[in-house]
Write an enzyme that holds these catalytic residues in place. Structure first.
Site, PDB file in Angstrom:
ATOM      1  CE  LYS A 143      99.495  -8.474 -17.762  1.00 16.46           C
ATOM      2  NZ  LYS A 143     100.587  -9.289 -17.159  1.00 16.46           N
ATOM      3  CB  SER A 173      99.768 -12.590 -18.702  1.00 15.33           C
ATOM      4  OG  SER A 173     100.370 -11.872 -17.652  1.00 15.33           O
ATOM      5  CB  SER A 198     103.447 -11.927 -17.297  1.00 15.76           C
ATOM      6  OG  SER A 198     102.809 -13.152 -17.056  1.00 15.76           O
TER       7      SER A 198
END
Length: 489
Positions: A81, A157, A181
């Protein structure tokens, strides 16, 4: 493994590489081919590390040929990420224009561990600005789509990571979870996402070593199979001397837990987490999916949790807590010469800027008063485990939402569900209360709506009962396998 073949699990890929049945160079080359072929549709990757990944693949192949000791993920391509999940020397934008060319000097603790285990990072994946919402869209690269419907969002996210796994570009990917997330995009993308008990995966954060506790911030695996998530988790867990909130390593058998039965376990089912409106399309899928636990030998009982606050109260609490966390980070950025609410205010997406401004004047008394409400939520969830082994709920109140086709407007969640107003950033996510408490939790693919959109089922375990969550996830996967649901590519 090529762009035209079925994806291979990380566990199988690692075993084949170890046997010499497949070359790490070929594996990484095929992975990079898939990025080129497919990511124009998904928009999952922010940065692709072609040269570095190929160099590491050649080194991995040399190690196999030399008979060296190999790590459990040796030669396996992964995605990481693009938030606080730094890889040293690699651009890390955090989804924010002011950091569009930021390059960290040190890697995140868990990224170091993944690479030490032999994993090869092929790229950094898309995230909303500082991970502030349950959808993935930002002003640098735009929205990420779920492979199930390219007009709909991958969730946030960790949306880029979940989309890349769901589409078979990489077998596993790393995500982080401060309000759901990992679990939110797992639900929108039909993959498995696991959040370990708070403190199990160390995070040596600086300049604020205590940044991750309010709400609890976790790093975790995203995978197509529960076994792959457990394999990745094995590598990520463990204390770190620079993380004062990490917990001792009990050396649990995560992969063994996946194969464990759940006969005789007691499962509490809360269809709405007491207070959330849930889209009828989601409710139908989850109501049916819960039966899988009984098919696996567990007893299921629908329960009330006794939460006395409205979902809007809880969403507001999460916004205030995450706002306090962001302000701590913002102060650290000022020390680096970046004043987000000063010189860079116009570069921020409006929702994130407003979140910062709305939470800027909170006092310590305000935050401690919020801890009283947080404690009430903790007690309500913890009380479930007096009589039950697990708590299950829908992961989200809605199926994947449509992307906004306007670069000046950010994709967010719904403003109402079943006629009830919800906060579009997080209020439709039944995940963030578990970040008030730090319990282990996963999102497992529960099935598809009549329109073919994925729905997630959230499995929550008692504090530090991570292996119970993995056991229940593995049992669900055996009874209700989801691997044939992915769209052909």
């Amino acid at each position: 493994m090529s762009s035209r073949t079925e994806p291979t699990s990380a566990a199988e890929l690692a075993a084949r590489i170890r046997r010499g049945a497949v070359s790490p160079v070929e594996v990484v080359d095929d992975c990079l081919d898939r990025v080129r072929d497919r990511d124009a549709d998904l928009n999952a990757f922010v940065t692709v590390l072609e040269e570095d990944a190929r160099d590491r693949a050649r080194e991995a192949e040399r190690a196999v040929e030399a008979g060296e000791e190999l790590g459990p993920l040796h030669g396996v391509p992964i995605a990481v990420k693009d938030l606080f999940d730094f890889k040293a020397g690699v651009r890390n934008t955090m989804g924010s224009k002011p950091f569009g060319e930021f390059v960290p000097e040190e890697s995140a603790t868990y990224v170091e561990r993944l690479e030490a285990a032999g994993a090869i990072v092929v790229g950094k994946t898309n995230t909303p600005e500082f991970g502030h919402k349950g959808t993935t869209d930002n002003r640098i690269v735009g929205p990420t789509s779920t492979p199930f419907d390219l007009d709909r969002n991958a969730g946030g996210s960790s949306g880029g990571s979940a989309a890349a796994v769901a589409d078979g570009i990489v077998p596993i990917a790393q995500g982080s979870d401060g309000g759901g997330s990992v679990r939110i995009p797992a639900s929108f993308c039909g993959v498995y996402g696991f959040k370990a008990s708070y403190g199990r995966v160390a995070q040596a954060i600086r300049p604020d070593a205590f940044l991750s506790h309010t709400p609890t911030i976790h790093a975790g695996p995203i995978a197509r199979t529960v076994e792959d998530a457990a394999l990745m988790l094995d590598v990520m867990v463990g204390p770190h001397p620079r993380d004062p909130l990490s917990v001792p390593d009990e050396d649990p058998d995560y992969r063994g837990a996946v194969r464990r039965g759940i006969e005789g376990m007691s499962v509490a089912y809360s269809p709405t987490f007491d207070v959330f409106p849930v889209d009828e399309r989601v409710r139908r899928v989850v109501d049916d999916a819960v039966d899988a636990f009984e098919e696996a030998g567990a007893a299921v009982e629908e329960v009330d949790l006794g939460i006395d606050h409205s979902q809007q109260d809880l969403a507001d609490l999460w916004i205030r807590e995450i706002g306090a966390l962001y302000h701590s980070a913002v102060e650290g950025f000022k020390d680096q010469g970046v004043d987000l609410l000063g010189d860079h205010r116009d570069e921020l997406c409006e929702e994130f800027a407003e979140l910062l401004e709305d939470t800027r004047d909170q006092t310590m008394i305000d935050l401690k008063r919020d801890d009283h409400v947080r404690t009430e939520v903790y007690d309500a969830i913890q009380d479930v485990f007096v009589d039950h082994d697990l708590l299950v709920t829908p992961t989200l109140a809605v199926p994947p939402v449509e992307n906004v086709d306007d670069p000046e407007v950010q994709t967010v969640g719904p403003t109402e569900v079943e006629g009830e107003p919800v906060d579009p950033l997080i209020g439709w996510c039944l995940t963030y209360p578990i970040n008030f408490t730090g319990h282990p939790a996963a999102s497992v693919p529960a099935g598809l709506t009549d329109g073919g959109l994925p729905v997630g089922l959230q499995i929550v375990g008692d504090r530090f009962a991570d292996t119970d969550v993995l056991a229940a996830s593995g049992a669900f996967e055996r009874v209700r396998p989801w691997h044939d649901t992915y769209p052909p590519r």
